[in-house]
Scaffold this motif. Sequence first.
Motif, PDB file in Angstrom:
ATOM      1  N   UNK A 128      62.437 104.043  50.144  1.00 57.13           N
ATOM      2  CA  UNK A 128      62.434 105.463  49.788  1.00 57.13           C
ATOM      3  C   UNK A 128      63.082 106.300  50.884  1.00 57.13           C
ATOM      4  N   UNK A 129      62.859 105.941  52.144  1.00 61.84           N
ATOM      5  CA  UNK A 129      63.486 106.658  53.260  1.00 61.84           C
ATOM      6  C   UNK A 129      65.005 106.508  53.217  1.00 61.84           C
ATOM      7  N   UNK A 130      65.474 105.287  52.979  1.00 64.39           N
ATOM      8  CA  UNK A 130      66.920 105.073  52.905  1.00 64.39           C
ATOM      9  C   UNK A 130      67.534 105.856  51.746  1.00 64.39           C
ATOM     10  N   UNK A 131      66.857 105.847  50.602  1.00 59.97           N
ATOM     11  CA  UNK A 131      67.382 106.563  49.440  1.00 59.97           C
ATOM     12  C   UNK A 131      67.471 108.058  49.715  1.00 59.97           C
ATOM     13  N   UNK A 132      66.458 108.628  50.363  1.00 61.22           N
ATOM     14  CA  UNK A 132      66.468 110.062  50.662  1.00 61.22           C
ATOM     15  C   UNK A 132      67.513 110.395  51.715  1.00 61.22           C
TER      16      UNK A 132
END
Length: 265
Positions: A128-132
């Motif tokens: 989720x961090x990478x996607x954001x």
Amino acid sequence: RYWRDWSSDVCSSDLVAAQLRERLDQRLAAELVTQADAAVDRLDAERVAENMHGARRELDGVRELEQRLLACGGELPGGLVGRIDSVEAWLAEREDAAAAIQANRESVDALAAMAVEETSTLTQLRAAMRAAEQTVEGVPEDVRGMAERRIGELEGRIRRRRLALVAVVVLLVTGGLVATGVAIQRTAHTNRVQAIADAAMQQVREDRLAEAEGALKEAEADPTVAGHPEIIKVRTELAARRDAIADRRSEEHTSELQSRQYLVC
């Protein structure tokens, strides 16, 4: 002769009808061009005003006029076509940017929700961090802080588990089976005490104080559990929660006594 005269009349009337139809189409095409010219003026005005919704509405109207114009054999003047294409390109760019911003907000909201969700895994949080981070606006600092703290907690748990496993292996190698058995018993005891403390702490947080008290008393009947730091911590939290409830009830009682029905002149 009669047939020749009749055929001539029919052909003549067909020709007149075709000419009339052509004139009507020409007149309709001219009217549609005038309408399109006015619609493109409105389209340009919406672009100047940076109104994406208004520009989209006017563009759809212009395209409809263009289809009607083609149906009657006409076409838009080249000058109008160039202006329409320019606004359409601007609108597509703006809509793509708006979609990217919306995707950023959705990714950031998902990351923030996952950062406070107890069931979130380390893999899920990192994904989720990478996607954001790959969105146009990135991750706000407050959301990043929450997510990184949660990731740190999960990584700490994994490290502690690995260290515990390493410790067990070292004990097996260096201490022999007896020492290993003692270590395992201690680990089991610690895990049991931790499980008791976690369950009681959860009951305290949910204001199920009587259940928490009963669980603690039952556990403290075992001398090896009574006085354990985790149990003491739960006891401290239980006492604090009881004090808070007592203070709140005292304030409510005082408020009732000070109400009008208890005042005596």
